[in-house]
Design an enzyme around this catalytic site. Structure first.
Site, PDB file in Angstrom:
ATOM      1  N   TYR A   1       0.858  -1.190   0.000  1.00  0.00           N
ATOM      2  CA  TYR A   1       0.000   0.000   0.000  1.00  0.00           C
ATOM      3  C   TYR A   1       0.890   1.234   0.000  1.00  0.00           C
ATOM      4  O   TYR A   1       1.914   1.284   0.704  1.00  0.00           O
ATOM      5  CB  TYR A   1      -0.902   0.020   1.243  1.00  0.00           C
ATOM      6  CG  TYR A   1      -1.638   1.334   1.430  1.00  0.00           C
ATOM      7  CD1 TYR A   1      -2.906   1.519   0.899  1.00  0.00           C
ATOM      8  CD2 TYR A   1      -1.061   2.399   2.116  1.00  0.00           C
ATOM      9  CE1 TYR A   1      -3.588   2.713   1.044  1.00  0.00           C
ATOM     10  CE2 TYR A   1      -1.724   3.607   2.264  1.00  0.00           C
ATOM     11  CZ  TYR A   1      -2.984   3.762   1.721  1.00  0.00           C
ATOM     12  OH  TYR A   1      -3.644   4.963   1.857  1.00  0.00           O
TER      13      TYR A   1
ATOM     14  N   GLU B   1      -3.194   7.657  -4.202  1.00  0.00           N
ATOM     15  CA  GLU B   1      -3.127   6.394  -3.467  1.00  0.00           C
ATOM     16  C   GLU B   1      -3.044   5.208  -4.421  1.00  0.00           C
ATOM     17  O   GLU B   1      -3.729   5.175  -5.445  1.00  0.00           O
ATOM     18  CB  GLU B   1      -4.359   6.248  -2.573  1.00  0.00           C
ATOM     19  CG  GLU B   1      -4.419   4.954  -1.781  1.00  0.00           C
ATOM     20  CD  GLU B   1      -5.706   4.831  -0.971  1.00  0.00           C
ATOM     21  OE1 GLU B   1      -5.702   5.228   0.199  1.00  0.00           O
ATOM     22  OE2 GLU B   1      -6.719   4.363  -1.537  1.00  0.00           O
TER      23      GLU B   1
END
Length: 386
Positions: free
Chosen positions: A101, A189
């Site tokens: 992530y 993101e």
């Protein structure tokens, strides 16, 4: 302005992040053509600005034209938590060894850019923070210096990235930070940032929000976002140059100045009401702008009462009163209005309203009085309609 996945990936690719080949299409036949071009197997992915696509059946693997046709036909037009799928992304399927992530956003409390990285990718960041906080690296960046490769490498190392891909992860973090800064993003993101069996680092997904106030610097990005699912009232407000955000309540709100409107939302909530919108008429609002604002607020069928909270500075209270009178002449609203005027020409404004004797318009002297009155009127009006 939130971008669809494929739009975010296009930005990523321009800044050196590795993404899979793919095409955005709007018909089943174009989906089949795109799949033939990128090569099987492919992933058919719904393009909507909401999470949970996979669970809703909006992400499917296809190994043949027949499967692409079936999945594309099922996904196009699908409703995913109130968002209709008008576009699908056909992407060559990636083999995945590991999921990480990565994100860049503004930490408002620290007033610095924040890079976050975790080896626990593929799940919501809130879940990572709650279940494995020790595996979530939070690193503030000096905005004057930017994110160096050495700094990014330390983040990857601290986060526990596999040693043989740390350089690749660092390069991805630097590129992601570049997207955030150069595109005037508020969020960039990647979840998941994948490691392939060949140890290549790729962005498998993209979540990007751009600062709408900076779009004048990026004409190439002004046509992006999910226009088909954009709220029609918000789109209309944008075309008129009005700051409007639709909310879930039943009390329409208008004020002049973002701070005053935010305060009004809070006071209405404290009085037990639920705001239906944020609408900042801005400084210097004249009668025509006020009329437009009334039309925007009343376009929301959920509105049961409206609160006008005006502090006259550049905006003159008499002009606000004229705008409200003009709006009532044309629209004939069925819901009650509470009006609080204070500041420049407030006495003249109140006198105009008094002389006009508008039906179902109530005056208030203070914010608290106005909030309590509009909440009570909203409840009363809703009860009468029921």
């Amino acid at each position: 302005m939130d971008l669809l996945e494929y739009q975010g990936k296009q930005l990523f690719g321009r800044h050196g992040l590795k993404v899979s080949d793919g095409s955005a299409v709007e018909t089943v036949e174009d989906a089949v053509t795109a799949a033939e071009k990128v090569g099987y197997p492919v992933v058919v992915k719904a393009q909507v600005l909401i999470g949970g696509r996979g669970k809703a059946g909006g992400v499917k693997l296809a190994g043949s034209p027949e499967e692409v046709r079936e999945h594309a036909g099922n996904i196009l037009g699908m409703d995913i938590r109130g968002h209709t799928v008008h576009t699908i992304w056909i992407e060559h399927a990636s083999d995945i060894a590991t999921e990480y992530y990565a994100s860049v956003l503004l930490d408002r409390s620290a007033k610095q850019p924040l890079v976050m990285f975790s080896v626990e990718g593929g799940v919501e960041i809130e879940q990572i923070a709650a279940e494995s906080p020790e595996k979530l690296v939070r690193h503030h960046v000096d905005s004057l210096k930017g994110l160096s490769n050495e700094e990014a490498l330390r983040i990857a190392t601290q986060g526990g990235a596999d040693e043989d891909v740390r350089e690749g992860v660092a390069e991805a973090l630097v590129a992601l930070y570049e997207v955030w800064t150069e595109e005037d993003a508020t969020l960039a993101e990647i979840n998941p940032l994948i490691i392939t069996p060949e140890r290549e680092v790729k962005a498998l997904d993209a979540k990007v929000s751009l600062d709408g106030n900076a779009l004048y610097r990026h004409p190439e990005s002004q046509g992006l976002s999910d226009a088909a699912n954009e709220d029609p009232i918000e789109r209309r407000a944008k075309e008129q140059g009005v700051q409007y955000v639709k909310l879930d309540g039943n009390v329409g709100i208008l004020g002049n100045g973002a701070g005053l409107v935010m305060s009004t939302l809070d006071v209405v909530a404290q009085a037990g009401g639920k705001p239906a919108n944020f609408l900042d008429a801005g400084g210097g609002s004249d009668a025509e702008k006020i009329k437009q604002a009334v039309e925007l607020i009343l376009a929301n069928d959920a509105v049961e009462a409206v609160l006008f909270n005006i502090f006259g500075g550049i905006t003159r209270c008499d002009e606000v009163a004229k705008g409200l009178i003009a709006a009532f002449e044309e629209i004939e609203p069925e819901v009650p209005f509470v009006v609080r005027l204070d500041g420049t020409n407030d006495e003249a404004g109140r006198k105009l309203l008094e002389e006009a004797a508008l039906p179902n318009v109530h005056a208030a002297r203070t914010m608290n009085e106005a909030a309590e009155k509009v909440v009570a009127l909203a409840a009363e009006h809703e009860g009468a309609r029921a």
